[in-house]
Design a protein around this motif. Structure first.
Motif, PDB file in Angstrom:
ATOM      1  N   PRO A   1      39.773 -14.091 -66.066  1.00 20.31           N
ATOM      2  CA  PRO A   1      40.669 -14.644 -67.064  1.00 20.31           C
ATOM      3  C   PRO A   1      40.655 -16.447 -67.808  1.00 20.31           C
ATOM      4  O   PRO A   1      40.229 -17.450 -66.412  1.00 20.31           O
TER       5      PRO A   1
ATOM      6  N   GLY B   1      42.551 -18.865 -69.981  1.00 22.32           N
ATOM      7  CA  GLY B   1      44.025 -19.673 -71.170  1.00 22.32           C
ATOM      8  C   GLY B   1      43.440 -19.762 -72.035  1.00 22.32           C
ATOM      9  O   GLY B   1      42.175 -20.221 -72.659  1.00 22.32           O
TER      10      GLY B   1
ATOM     11  N   SER C   1      38.017 -22.787 -73.212  1.00 17.93           N
ATOM     12  CA  SER C   1      37.116 -23.601 -72.638  1.00 17.93           C
ATOM     13  C   SER C   1      37.243 -23.483 -71.207  1.00 17.93           C
ATOM     14  O   SER C   1      38.127 -22.771 -70.764  1.00 17.93           O
TER      15      SER C   1
ATOM     16  N   ALA D   1      35.029 -23.724 -67.257  1.00 16.34           N
ATOM     17  CA  ALA D   1      34.212 -24.584 -66.514  1.00 16.34           C
ATOM     18  C   ALA D   1      33.177 -23.386 -66.047  1.00 16.34           C
ATOM     19  O   ALA D   1      33.600 -23.003 -65.301  1.00 16.34           O
TER      20      ALA D   1
ATOM     21  N   VAL E   1      31.632 -22.191 -63.157  1.00 16.84           N
ATOM     22  CA  VAL E   1      31.970 -21.934 -61.625  1.00 16.84           C
ATOM     23  C   VAL E   1      30.961 -20.746 -60.637  1.00 16.84           C
ATOM     24  O   VAL E   1      30.547 -20.694 -59.972  1.00 16.84           O
ATOM     25  N   GLY E   2      31.140 -20.094 -61.502  1.00 15.61           N
ATOM     26  CA  GLY E   2      30.431 -18.376 -61.069  1.00 15.61           C
ATOM     27  C   GLY E   2      30.216 -17.487 -62.135  1.00 15.61           C
ATOM     28  O   GLY E   2      28.774 -17.927 -63.426  1.00 15.61           O
ATOM     29  N   VAL E   3      29.857 -16.340 -61.810  1.00 17.79           N
ATOM     30  CA  VAL E   3      29.227 -15.177 -62.297  1.00 17.79           C
ATOM     31  C   VAL E   3      29.148 -15.578 -64.144  1.00 17.79           C
ATOM     32  O   VAL E   3      28.585 -16.000 -64.518  1.00 17.79           O
ATOM     33  N   VAL E   4      30.622 -15.071 -64.300  1.00 15.23           N
ATOM     34  CA  VAL E   4      31.289 -14.738 -66.024  1.00 15.23           C
ATOM     35  C   VAL E   4      31.111 -16.794 -66.379  1.00 15.23           C
ATOM     36  O   VAL E   4      30.496 -16.129 -67.446  1.00 15.23           O
ATOM     37  N   SER E   5      31.596 -16.994 -66.130  1.00 14.71           N
ATOM     38  CA  SER E   5      31.511 -18.249 -66.913  1.00 14.71           C
ATOM     39  C   SER E   5      30.032 -18.946 -66.773  1.00 14.71           C
ATOM     40  O   SER E   5      29.825 -19.441 -67.723  1.00 14.71           O
TER      41      SER E   5
ATOM     42  N   ASN F   1      46.285 -18.403 -59.854  1.00 15.64           N
ATOM     43  CA  ASN F   1      46.005 -17.196 -59.581  1.00 15.64           C
ATOM     44  C   ASN F   1      45.224 -16.875 -59.599  1.00 15.64           C
ATOM     45  O   ASN F   1      44.250 -16.193 -60.783  1.00 15.64           O
ATOM     46  N   ARG F   2      43.713 -16.726 -58.637  1.00  9.73           N
ATOM     47  CA  ARG F   2      42.882 -14.987 -58.716  1.00  9.73           C
ATOM     48  C   ARG F   2      43.159 -14.638 -59.865  1.00  9.73           C
ATOM     49  O   ARG F   2      44.446 -13.669 -58.765  1.00  9.73           O
TER      50      ARG F   2
ATOM     51  N   LEU G   1      37.686 -12.896 -49.903  1.00 12.83           N
ATOM     52  CA  LEU G   1      37.742 -13.295 -51.250  1.00 12.83           C
ATOM     53  C   LEU G   1      38.763 -12.635 -52.112  1.00 12.83           C
ATOM     54  O   LEU G   1      38.107 -13.197 -53.691  1.00 12.83           O
TER      55      LEU G   1
ATOM     56  N   GLY H   1      38.555 -19.344 -58.680  1.00 16.06           N
ATOM     57  CA  GLY H   1      37.182 -19.832 -58.861  1.00 16.06           C
ATOM     58  C   GLY H   1      37.011 -21.625 -58.186  1.00 16.06           C
ATOM     59  O   GLY H   1      35.959 -21.880 -58.166  1.00 16.06           O
TER      60      GLY H   1
ATOM     61  N   GLU I   1      29.708 -15.586 -44.895  1.00 16.44           N
ATOM     62  CA  GLU I   1      29.617 -15.451 -46.473  1.00 16.44           C
ATOM     63  C   GLU I   1      28.016 -14.283 -46.075  1.00 16.44           C
ATOM     64  O   GLU I   1      27.447 -14.489 -46.065  1.00 16.44           O
TER      65      GLU I   1
ATOM     66  N   ASP J   1      29.662  -9.740 -49.991  1.00 19.50           N
ATOM     67  CA  ASP J   1      29.877 -10.339 -50.543  1.00 19.50           C
ATOM     68  C   ASP J   1      29.425 -11.393 -51.267  1.00 19.50           C
ATOM     69  O   ASP J   1      30.345 -11.608 -52.751  1.00 19.50           O
TER      70      ASP J   1
ATOM     71  N   SER K   1      28.784 -12.843 -54.723  1.00 18.37           N
ATOM     72  CA  SER K   1      28.507 -12.268 -55.927  1.00 18.37           C
ATOM     73  C   SER K   1      27.383 -13.405 -56.518  1.00 18.37           C
ATOM     74  O   SER K   1      26.877 -12.538 -57.965  1.00 18.37           O
TER      75      SER K   1
END
Ligand SMILES: Cc1cc2nc3c(=O)[nH]c(=O)nc-3n(C[C@H](O)[C@H](O)[C@H](O)COP(=O)(O)OP(=O)(O)OC[C@H]3O[C@@H](n4cnc5c(N)ncnc54)[C@H](O)[C@@H]3O)c2cc1C
Ligand code: SF4
Ligand code: SF4
Ligand code: SF4
Ligand code: SF4
Ligand code: FES
Lengths: 279, 339, 320
Positions: A59, A61, A75, A77, A79-83, A241-242, B269, B274, C224, C228, C230
């Motif tokens: 998600p 904004g 915009s 940041a 941080v993880g897989v998708v971004s 929230n996540r 998790l 994020g 971790e 889990d 990713s």
């Protein structure tokens, strides 16, 4: 029955490195058809699940404003897989967008009121949408004074430099930018958002305050707003929230009995005061 | 109406030609709902199934759509399962759980087409519980061993036969088409007697529970109540009313599927932001959420407790975390467990 | 009655420790809510310690609750719990100086799945423990069975019912049992690869990926877990993929090779009744054969796979 899980395919036309540290990119996505555009009607403060096919969705904004037709802006940041996958994406690639999701800033209530927008760091995305929306010539007359207090650690981390430059010059908006520590060539203010807000002291008379930023900033700005006389009903926040489904079914984004995705992400301080502090 | 037990396999066989028929089948030491190919596969006297009936409507793992993406566009295919189904041998608690899940998958803003299409195309044939287990507490949470909520037909086991009680029009039609014989007064009396004698001996007092939960979010009781819980997903996955899920991609490059899998609020998790921040960072918050969700948030949102008293979590928790005891502890008095 | 006597002694020991403020917490078992079921109890006051008990249903491995604890803790530990504690002490997860072990010699815990099987799935309301036999009672039935026949498989195989380390012993040490012959593992090894594959596929088709096995295992404490993770995603998350379910368990048991005390906590926790000890014990057997090592049987031995000697057998490097 409309399938809320199906994304709208859109073309990534611009992958722009927004900040000096390269951790935030702004993506401009174009609709593939006019119909698609019609099907996606949104308001400032809403978000969407953006998906990189093969990686997943997350998600974000919506940073563009409904007054800017033809495209969507996010915009993001890293941080993880998708971004991360988004950051690496070439222009011309197809991504998916699912939404618009969630509620939006109560722009109807803002009519005839002064509006104070306070943003810190890269949480400025939907605030850009809001400011752009209210500044549109067709709408500007609906609102009183518009004040924007926007801060980042250093000038290189401020988002949307073009817009800031234009707002700087505009009589329609009072823009105050601030950075944490002085650097050469900086003409804005120096100091943390809570202190700067106290200095600027926007009046709470007939005014709403909208505040987005990292938790520490919110924590220390809140007492300032209270001191300035903003009642909790007129302090507006957006939660992060996540999320997964974005439609109130997958269960993870709840704060008490409210689902941030479906019942939020925009809440008044008064509403949040009634909920447990699980955000 | 009435149908003798001997006729059930042939009745099911006939249904199989028109519907996908699901019934409890034996899998090792327990039963599970499976699609059956033959009426004789159905095991109707095995008590409640290990996994709840929700898995037929909201499978543990389900493809939402497949995609094929190029720079020109994306081809998405979302196969929504609209095959006609009959679920045979549902227990009343499980049937009721579906009426609770309906609130979630058909909420004030969105409809879930996968779940709802299956719901709309399914006939639920229930079997009442003649001898409720000691872990059943359906009557404490607005249900009962012969409750018909959510069912289309209810069968009452009178020994050699089932007395068939139509609940909905869909159910009535199915029963009429099957040509079941009319029940005699004696049959009806037998069914009434069975119902009367089926006693759910375990009571969980929920009086005042909601009022407590309304105010005790920060109560120190939560510091201790979760202490032995391992934070696994057993209770949530086995619970007929738990509906949390995750959405993941299963793909090679740009061709693949988006899949949803059961997920659990017991896992750290589940809520990790994020940014690294986690609003429910320890097991205390997560266990509290499980209880609050079922007995407060769901009540606030839908005016129903999100527990049907099936007892699965009680029987399957590896550390004997007994929800009845937890609720009693929260109410502040000793548990009253009849056994 | 042996069990009641042990229960009383445990209670006394725990109360004394708490009264004398030698420990802040006693982890033990209370009477559970199901027939013959003990449930973990955390007692911080002598009054709370009054709830402590001991019976044939105290099946959980309490070592799982002892990692990285603050303060002084006492634990009521049977043989397998103590082995896991020893293994965890060696891995610096438990500070031995802050742990007081109330050792209880254990002749095995009763497997409710076996009880259910015996009575054909009927609702069991009470299990009366008469020492070598139990009487299983329900609404219209009552059946007597030998305890030995109802023990958990792990308990039948266990050679370390007597705690190998303790600060205080409750009751008397039990007679030693003979060597474990790993008969069922050998039998499985003798099958063809196709048969083994088919068996595992059938077992793991039942897995719902609830991770109760992992969470119940005292040795599974990675911050971790690889399932889990990713970035990268090592393994698919859908339970529908049987190969991924097997992979999850295979990697889990490899991770615990040489550390697994064969306590059976994983198998007992599994709600779907999957034969997990087939995999864990294969590794226990291999570690024993290859390194002559068993996890947690004394404080001295170094963990088998955390040490290296020049004469380490390395059959995996040898092409067969
Ligand atoms: C309403 C809303 C609006 C938002 N708007 C924006 C926005 O405008 N811009 C923006 O940049 N962000 C926004 N966010 C936040 C954004 O959604 C998250 O940063 C995003 O979901 C990250 O997705 P990802 O797939 O890249 O990260 P993921 O791969 O999901 O990981 C995210 C983080 O979680 C951690 N993590 C993930 N999985 C694990 C694991 N297995 N174990 C341990 N840690 C793990 C990672 O360390 C990583 O830091 C918004 C969120 C919400 C709810
Ligand atoms: S209550 Fe039991 S089943 Fe549920 S998460 Fe905790 S240990 Fe697992
Ligand atoms: S909470 Fe437990 S008893 Fe209640 S419906 Fe869920 S599994 Fe059944
Ligand atoms: S793997 Fe299973 S048997 Fe081995 S220590 Fe862990 S829980 Fe015990
Ligand atoms: S406990 Fe059983 S069902 Fe759950 S993940 Fe482990 S093996 Fe699978
Ligand atoms: S994101 Fe799924 S319920 Fe809010």
């Amino acid at each position: 029955m409309k399938n809320p899980y199906l994304p709208l395919p859109m073309k990534l036309v611009k992958n722009f490195t927004e900040t000096e540290d390269k951790l935030i990119h702004t993506f401009t996505l174009q609709y593939l058809s006019e119909e698609d555009e019609k099907s996606f009607s949104y308001m400032p403060g809403q978000f969407a699940e953006v998906c990189v096919f093969g990686k997943g969705e997350a998600p974000f904004g919506i940073a563009s404003s409904p007054t800017e037709p033809g495209f969507l802006k996010f915009s993001v940041a890293k941080v993880g897989v998708v971004s991360t996958a988004l950051h690496l994406m070439e222009e011309g690639t197809i991504v998916g967008v699912r939404g618009p999701l969630g509620n939006y800033y109560p722009v109807e209530e803002f009519k005839g009121k002064n509006v104070v927008i306070i943003g810190g760091g890269f949480a400025f995305t939907t605030l850009r949408s809001l400011a752009t929306y209210m500044l549109h010539p067709d709408r500007r007359g609906d609102y009183g004074d518009i004040t924007v207090i926007y801060g980042a650690r250093n000038p290189g981390l401020l988002l949307y430099k073009e817009e800031l430059a234009a707002w700087e010059k505009s009589p329609d908006i009072n823009l105050i930018t601030t950075i944490d520590r002085a650097v050469d060539g900086w003409t804005g203010r120096v100091g943390f958002i809570p202190a700067v807000t106290e200095e600027v002291a926007p009046s709470s008379d007939n005014a709403y305050a909208i505040i987005c930023g990292p938790p520490v900033m919110i924590k220390f700005t809140m007492p300032v707003l209270e001191k300035l006389g903003f009642p909790p009903e007129r302090i507006i926040m957006s939660l992060e929230n996540r999320m997964k489904c974005g439609i109130g079914m997958c269960g993870r984004c709840n704060v008490g009995g409210k689902y941030v995705c479906k019942d939020g992400p925009v809440f008044t301080r008064a509403q949040l005061n009634e909920l447990p502090n699980e955000y | 109406m009435i149908v003798s037990k001997k006729e059930i396999p042939s009745f099911l066989d006939k249904l199989i030609s028109d519907y996908q028929v699901f019934a409890p089948v034996q899998k090792g030491s327990y039963t599970l709902f499976k699609q059956i190919c033959s009426g004789t596969d159905a095991v109707l006297d095995g008590g409640i199934t290990k996994l709840p009936v929700k898995e037929i409507f909201f499978p543990q793992s389900e493809k939402l759509f497949s995609y094929n993406v190029t720079n020109e566009g994306a081809k998405l295919e979302a196969p929504v399962d609209d095959r006609k189904k009959v679920v045979f041998g549902v227990r009343p608690c499980d049937a009721r759980s579906l009426t609770l899940l309906d609130n979630v998958f058909n909420n004030d803003k969105y409809q879930d087409p996968y779940y709802l299409t299956r719901r709309n195309n399914t006939i639920l044939v229930g079997i009442g519980c003649n001898s409720p287990a000691s872990t059943c507490f359906c009557t404490s949470v607005n249900g009962g061993p012969f409750d018909t909520k959510g069912l289309d037909l209810l069968l009452v086991d009178t020994g050699d036969a089932y007395v068939v009680e139509p609940v909905s029009d869909k159910g009535k039609e199915l029963a009429e088409k099957a040509g079941f014989a009319a029940a005699s007064d004696a049959d009806k009396a037998a069914a009434a007697k069975v119902k009367e004698e089926a006693v759910v001996s375990c009571r969980v007092n929920t009086d005042g529970l909601k009022a407590k939960l309304d105010v005790n979010f920060y109560d120190p009781i939560w510091d201790r109540i979760h202490e032995k819980c391992l934070g696994c997903g057993a209770c949530t996955y086995l619970c007929p009313t738990c509906h949390c899920f995750d959405i993941v991609d299963d793909a090679v490059d740009c061709n693949g599927c988006r899949v949803r899998n059961w997920d659990s609020c017991a896992f750290p998790l589940f809520t990790l932001h994020g940014s690294g921040h986690n609003p429910r960072s320890t097991n205390k918050e997560r266990y509290r959420n499980r209880i609050m969700h079922k007995f407060k948030y769901f009540v606030d949102n839908f005016n129903e407790i999100a527990c049907v008293g099936c007892g699965r979590c009680i029987k399957n928790c590896p550390v004997n975390m007994d929800i009845r005891v937890v609720l009693e502890d929260i109410r502040g008095s000793e548990a009253r467990l009849d056994s | 009655m042996r069990m009641q006597k042990l229960a009383a002694q445990i209670k006394d020991a725990a109360k004394k420790l708490l009264e004398e403020k030698k420990v802040d917490l006693v982890v033990g078992f209370a009477e559970g809510s199901l027939p013959l079921r003990g449930t973990p109890l955390f007692a911080r006051t002598p009054e709370e310690a009054d709830k402590l008990t001991w019976n044939r249903g105290c099946e959980n491995n309490l070592a799982n609750y002892l990692r990285k604890r603050e303060g002084k803790v006492a634990v009521v530990a049977k043989g397998c719990d103590v082995r896991s504690i020893v293994a965890l002490v060696k891995e610096n997860q438990i500070n031995r100086d802050n742990l007081y072990i109330i050792g209880v010699p254990c002749s095995g815990m009763i497997d409710r799945k076996k009880v259910n099987q015996l009575v054909g799935g009927k609702d069991v309301l009470e299990i009366e423990d008469n020492g070598d036999t139990v009487v299983i009672k329900g609404k219209d039935f009552s059946e007597t069975a030998r305890v030995a026949d109802l023990l958990h498989n792990s308990c039948q195989d266990c050679r370390y019912g007597n705690p190998v380390v303790y600060d205080e012993l409750i009751g008397e040490l039990l007679p030693e049992k003979g060597e474990d012959d790993f008969a069922e593992i050998k039998e499985f090894e003798a099958k063809t690869a196709a048969e083994r594959r088919a068996y595992l596929a059938e077992e793991f088709s039942k897995c719902i990926r609830c991770y109760a096995c992992r969470n119940a295992c005292p040795m599974c404490y990675c911050e971790e877990c690889f399932v889990d993770c990713s970035t990268p995603q090592w393994i698919g998350k859908s339970a529908a993929d049987i190969q991924d379910n097997i992979l999850f368990q295979a990697v889990r048991v490899f991770h615990s090779a040489g550390r697994c005390a064969d306590c059976g906590a994983c198998e007992r926790a599994c709600p779907m009744g999957i034969n997990l000890r087939l995999l864990t014990r294969k590794l226990v057997k291999d570690v024993k054969e290859l390194f002559n090592a068993e996890a947690g049987v004394n404080m001295e031995d170094k963990a088998a796979l955390a040490t290296f000697t020049a004469d380490d057998p390395e059959p995996f490097l040898v092409k067969e």
